[in-house]
Design an enzyme around this catalytic site. Structure first.
Site, mmCIF file in Angstrom:
data_model
loop_
_atom_site.group_PDB
_atom_site.id
_atom_site.type_symbol
_atom_site.label_atom_id
_atom_site.label_comp_id
_atom_site.label_asym_id
_atom_site.label_seq_id
_atom_site.Cartn_x
_atom_site.Cartn_y
_atom_site.Cartn_z
ATOM 1 N N ASP A 138 -24.474 -20.928 34.065
ATOM 2 C CA ASP A 138 -24.762 -20.107 32.891
ATOM 3 C C ASP A 138 -24.659 -20.985 31.647
ATOM 4 O O ASP A 138 -23.588 -21.177 31.092
ATOM 5 C CB ASP A 138 -23.807 -18.927 32.786
ATOM 6 C CG ASP A 138 -24.238 -17.937 31.718
ATOM 7 O OD1 ASP A 138 -24.965 -18.345 30.785
ATOM 8 O OD2 ASP A 138 -23.847 -16.762 31.801
ATOM 9 N N HIS A 189 -21.693 -19.569 24.606
ATOM 10 C CA HIS A 189 -20.386 -19.874 25.178
ATOM 11 C C HIS A 189 -19.960 -21.331 24.993
ATOM 12 O O HIS A 189 -18.877 -21.718 25.446
ATOM 13 C CB HIS A 189 -20.401 -19.535 26.670
ATOM 14 C CG HIS A 189 -20.910 -18.157 26.938
ATOM 15 N ND1 HIS A 189 -20.227 -17.020 26.560
ATOM 16 C CD2 HIS A 189 -22.065 -17.714 27.514
ATOM 17 C CE1 HIS A 189 -20.921 -15.944 26.911
ATOM 18 N NE2 HIS A 189 -22.043 -16.339 27.477
ATOM 19 N N ILE A 200 -17.631 -17.556 22.771
ATOM 20 C CA ILE A 200 -16.890 -16.560 23.524
ATOM 21 C C ILE A 200 -16.949 -16.875 25.018
ATOM 22 O O ILE A 200 -17.788 -17.647 25.470
ATOM 23 C CB ILE A 200 -17.412 -15.132 23.259
ATOM 24 C CG1 ILE A 200 -18.853 -14.982 23.789
ATOM 25 C CG2 ILE A 200 -17.349 -14.816 21.768
ATOM 26 C CD1 ILE A 200 -19.414 -13.569 23.659
ATOM 27 N N GLY A 249 -18.933 -13.083 30.010
ATOM 28 C CA GLY A 249 -18.444 -11.847 30.616
ATOM 29 C C GLY A 249 -18.215 -12.009 32.101
ATOM 30 O O GLY A 249 -17.233 -11.507 32.653
#
Length: 286
Positions: free
Chosen positions: A188, A193, A208, A211
């Site tokens: 990912d 991120h 961040i 998820g």
């Protein structure tokens, strides 16, 4: 391009055939907090060179594990700027134990597009099979800010009702300051991120945590703390992404045993007065 739900719903996406190795599984396990104590023999089972433990949540990265480019949100009837998109929910149902290495093919389709007014929710389903039949089924949603208002149905609520009592178990799950940088190696590469400037443009003070990294961290912690490290004890695992987690924060995971095959779970952020991280979490025993 505005969303055209008449084209999108029911659209079948190209099949994806892929392979994974024991090293891929071990790296994923490290990325979701396994083997944090190198002196813990039980944890070392996650990084075995030949047959590492395979968490159900590995299904979410297996097909794209070796991706090196940021994903695109482009499907029939749907074309959305990646900066507007956050992961809404994720569910994995494991039909039989996932092997530590292998090859499989995923068939995907768009099953629903919800119009929330200010946003759109795109729900997809993926069925992954190998030569012996189905391995796992995924159902996931993405939340696209500013893409609603196209005249679609709002969609039914999937909210979980929790018991009106204290949790039966509380588990603390720490994350590392570089957790997202480690997890991005599992395929990912969304710059949200890893790139401070991209994160700032998206409205966040810093990158961040993915998820799905929080999702995997909690899955691994539940396997270790509730099932003595038996990853095969989890047959189904569903969650919604209720809030932001920053790398380095600690997740506080509450578990309710409601009888039968299911456990209800919530995850919050300890450092921000219990800010929600994962909600509507349902774990189904195999």
């Amino acid at each position: 391009m505005p969303i055209d739900s008449a084209i999108a719903v029911g659209a079948e996406l190209p099949d994806a055939t892929f392979s994974w190795s024991a090293s891929d599984v071990a790296l994923y396990n490290l990325a979701v907090g396994a083997a944090a104590d190198p002196m813990d023999a039980a944890g070392l089972g996650y990084i075995d060179d030949v047959a590492p433990k395979v968490l159900p949540s590995f299904a979410t990265v297996a097909a794209n594990f070796h991706a090196t480019e940021a994903p695109k949100v482009s499907f029939p009837g749907i074309d959305i700027d990646l900066a507007k998109v956050v992961h809404g929910s994720q569910e994995v149902v494991v039909h039989r134990p996932i092997p530590a290495s292998g090859s499989a093919t995923t068939r995907s389709r768009i099953v629903e597009v919800q119009d929330k007014g200010s946003a759109a929710v795109v729900i997809s389903e993926k069925v992954t099979s190998d030569a012996d039949g189905p391995l796992w089924t995924e159902r996931s949603s993405i939340f696209a800010k500013g893409e609603g208002g196209f005249g679609g149905e709002r969609g039914a609520s999937t909210r979980v009702t929790y018991p009106d009592r204290a949790a039966d178990r509380r588990i603390e799950v720490p994350t590392l300051p570089n957790q997202a940088l480690l997890y991005r190696l599992c395929g990912d590469r969304n710059p949200l991120h890893s790139d401070p400037e991209f994160a700032k443009a998206a409205g966040f003070p810093r990158p961040i945590l993915h998820g799905l990294c929080s999702y995997g961290l909690v899955c691994r912690a539940l396997a270790d703390e509730l099932f003595d490290g038996d990853v095969g004890a989890i047959g189904g695992y569903a969650a919604s992404f209720a809030g932001v987690v920053f790398p380095g924060e600690t997740l506080v995971v509450d578990v309710w045993d409601v009888g039968g095959p299911q456990l209800l779970v919530k995850a919050a952020v300890a450092q921000r007065d219990g800010a929600a991280a994962l909600g509507n979490v349902v774990v189904t025993r195999s």
